[in-house]
Motif scaffolding. Structure first.
Motif, short mmCIF file in Angstrom:
data_model
loop_
_atom_site.label_atom_id
_atom_site.label_comp_id
_atom_site.label_asym_id
_atom_site.label_seq_id
_atom_site.Cartn_x
_atom_site.Cartn_y
_atom_site.Cartn_z
N UNK A 43 0.83 -1.20 0.00
CA UNK A 43 0.00 0.00 0.00
C UNK A 43 0.87 1.25 0.00
N UNK A 44 1.90 1.26 0.82
CA UNK A 44 2.77 2.44 0.87
C UNK A 44 3.44 2.67 -0.48
N UNK A 45 3.87 1.60 -1.15
CA UNK A 45 4.50 1.74 -2.46
C UNK A 45 3.49 2.28 -3.47
N UNK A 46 2.27 1.75 -3.43
CA UNK A 46 1.23 2.23 -4.35
C UNK A 46 0.93 3.70 -4.08
N UNK A 47 0.78 4.05 -2.81
CA UNK A 47 0.42 5.43 -2.47
C UNK A 47 1.51 6.41 -2.89
N UNK A 48 2.78 6.04 -2.74
CA UNK A 48 3.86 6.93 -3.15
C UNK A 48 3.83 7.20 -4.65
N UNK A 49 3.44 6.20 -5.42
CA UNK A 49 3.48 6.33 -6.87
C UNK A 49 2.19 6.89 -7.48
N UNK A 50 1.08 6.59 -6.85
CA UNK A 50 -0.19 6.88 -7.51
C UNK A 50 -1.08 7.88 -6.77
N UNK A 51 -0.90 8.09 -5.48
CA UNK A 51 -1.79 8.97 -4.72
C UNK A 51 -1.11 10.32 -4.53
N UNK A 52 -1.66 11.35 -5.19
CA UNK A 52 -1.13 12.69 -5.04
C UNK A 52 -1.46 13.24 -3.66
N UNK A 53 -0.77 14.32 -3.29
CA UNK A 53 -1.00 14.93 -1.99
C UNK A 53 -2.44 15.40 -1.83
N UNK A 346 11.27 -7.81 -7.19
CA UNK A 346 12.10 -7.32 -8.30
C UNK A 346 11.66 -5.92 -8.72
N UNK A 347 10.36 -5.70 -8.80
CA UNK A 347 9.84 -4.39 -9.20
C UNK A 347 10.15 -3.32 -8.16
N UNK A 348 9.97 -3.66 -6.88
CA UNK A 348 10.17 -2.66 -5.82
C UNK A 348 11.64 -2.29 -5.67
N UNK A 349 12.54 -3.21 -5.99
CA UNK A 349 13.97 -2.88 -5.94
C UNK A 349 14.33 -1.86 -7.01
N UNK A 350 13.61 -1.91 -8.13
CA UNK A 350 13.88 -0.97 -9.22
C UNK A 350 13.43 0.45 -8.87
N UNK A 351 12.48 0.56 -7.93
CA UNK A 351 11.94 1.85 -7.46
C UNK A 351 11.71 2.85 -8.59
N UNK A 352 10.83 2.54 -9.52
CA UNK A 352 10.56 3.50 -10.61
C UNK A 352 9.90 4.76 -10.08
N UNK A 353 10.14 5.85 -10.77
CA UNK A 353 9.47 7.09 -10.40
C UNK A 353 7.99 7.00 -10.76
N UNK A 354 7.21 7.80 -10.07
CA UNK A 354 5.77 7.81 -10.36
C UNK A 354 5.55 8.16 -11.82
N UNK A 355 4.79 7.29 -12.49
CA UNK A 355 4.46 7.54 -13.88
C UNK A 355 5.45 7.01 -14.88
N UNK A 356 6.61 6.54 -14.41
CA UNK A 356 7.62 6.04 -15.34
C UNK A 356 7.15 4.74 -15.99
N UNK A 357 7.09 4.75 -17.32
CA UNK A 357 6.69 3.55 -18.07
C UNK A 357 5.35 3.01 -17.59
N UNK A 358 4.45 3.90 -17.20
CA UNK A 358 3.15 3.44 -16.71
C UNK A 358 3.25 2.60 -15.46
N UNK A 359 4.42 2.67 -14.78
CA UNK A 359 4.73 1.88 -13.60
C UNK A 359 4.91 0.40 -13.92
N UNK A 360 5.12 0.08 -15.19
CA UNK A 360 5.55 -1.26 -15.57
C UNK A 360 4.59 -2.35 -15.17
#
Length: 397
Positions: A43-53, A346-360
């Motif tokens: 949830x925290x990973x999702x919120x960081x990438x997809x939930x705006x302030x 594997x995905x979380x280790x890559x730590x993509x930025x929000x919106x990068x590649x549609x979050x793969x």
């Protein structure tokens, strides 16, 4: 604090936790007896990438960079399950301000970048499944957090759903249209979506609104799934004709895929004590065999012939974890759980930025399915037979 005081405090906390477990419904008690989940990193990973302030939940995988009533309502449920009050309030406020949720109309289902480049409502029609999840999250937030303002808002939405999105459909009884407009398919014919009717939500609504259509709709939901799935695979869309019964939706699609995967998810998270859980799972039993034979849930089924096509994405594997647990498919459960865990690590280790590649691989929709399916298996939440949710933080409190 003295060592003796600290020891006494820990003993009291342990005793309180044990007492809470003893009071929880059966499924929740079983999940929490082995220890409460320590946080919810997905949830925290999702919120960081997809939930705006400001509370907007963004789907970066589409050109519109859209927010939908589905994403907002699901996000509120996950924030509630995570005891994330600030994000819950922000998501609800953004939905009120931009989708019209909580007003005298149902929320618009799609908001994002329009053809001219500005941002706003793209389609004002509502999506009834999101409307149900909005109402459910508000009702349960009111109960769990003791916030009566959420109860008022949840009941207002529920009354709007009854007035605008429920139709009497002959022998099927009261049934939920996918939205107030665009789903009449002719005289006494309607286009329906089997994934829009999670039994726990209908049970909860029947508890707060016993005079409403919800208990009868639960029975109708069982008929909808069983009678529209002749090969045991749920369709994304189906036609109900009051005179002829359920018919394949040949105009739109006879496939079961990105919508229908939620039918197995909802059947899996339904409490075993719900009298409809057993018949629902029995009607869909071929999915368990298909997962074992295919090495995972197929991406698509032809629901008329039963023919599978392609391998589903990681979200599909996460979505069927509760289903495999409920149906006792231990080997497939272990294999799909490992697949989800490995891909997420594997995905979380890559730590993509929000919106990068549609979050793969863990884009918006795969992430939502993962939060529901893997989150349930982790014990982040449980529904009881009356539809009330028990989140993991209640165990930790």
């Amino acid at each position: 604090m003295t060592p003796l005081s600290l020891k006494r405090r820990r003993l009291l906390q342990a005793g309180a936790a044990l007492a809470l477990v003893n009071l929880l419904p059966g499924a929740a008690a079983e999940a929490f007896a082995q220890g409460c989940p320590a946080g919810w990193p997905q949830w925290e990973a999702f919120a960081r990438r997809h939930v705006q302030a400001d509370g907007r939940i963004v789907d970066f995988s589409v050109p519109e960079q859209q927010s939908t009533s589905e994403s907002q309502s699901y996000g509120m449920f996950f924030a509630l399950a995570a005891n994330d009050r600030a994000r819950f309030a922000a998501i609800w406020q953004w939905s009120r301000d931009n989708l019209g949720a909580g007003s005298d109309k149902l929320p618009a289902w799609q908001w994002g970048r329009r053809e001219g480049g500005s941002f706003g409502v793209i389609d004002p029609n509502s999506a009834s499944d999101a409307d149900l999840w909005f109402a459910y999250a508000l009702l349960e937030a009111s109960r769990l957090w003791q916030m009566p303002q959420y109860l008022k808002a949840g009941m207002m939405l529920l009354n709007q759903v009854k007035a605008q999105e429920v139709r009497a459909m002959g022998e099927l009884g009261p049934m939920l249209l996918p939205g107030p407009y665009g789903f009449d398919a002719g005289k006494d014919r309607w286009r329906l979506n089997p994934s829009y009717l999670p039994l726990p939500l209908l049970r909860r609504f029947a508890g707060v609104d016993p005079a409403g259509p919800w208990a009868a709709m639960a029975q109708g939901a069982l008929k909808l799934v069983t009678q529209s799935s002749p090969q045991g695979f749920a369709p994304d869309w189906v036609i109900y004709d009051a005179g002829k019964g359920f018919q394949p939706d040949s105009e739109r699609s006879v496939l079961g895929s990105y919508d229908a995967i939620r039918v197995y998810l909802w059947a899996g998270v339904t409490d075993d004590g719900d009298p409809l859980a057993g018949p629902l799972r029995a009607a869909l039993a071929p999915m368990t065999k298909a997962i074992a034979a295919y090495g995972g849930p197929p991406e698509k089924f032809n629901t008329v012939t039963g023919a599978p096509e392609g391998r589903g994405p990681v979200g599909f594997s996460a979505a069927v974890l509760p289903w495999l647990k409920a149906t006792g498919a231990a080997d497939s459960l272990a294999a799909q759980k490992k697949l989800v865990q490995d891909k997420w690590q594997a995905w979380s280790r890559a730590t993509p930025k929000a919106g990068a590649d549609g979050d793969g691989e863990f884009n918006y929709y795969n992430s939502m399915l993962t939060l529901f399916g893997w989150g349930w298996l982790q014990g982040q939440y449980r529904f009881d037979a009356a539809g009330q949710v028990t989140p993991a933080w209640a165990c930790r409190s």
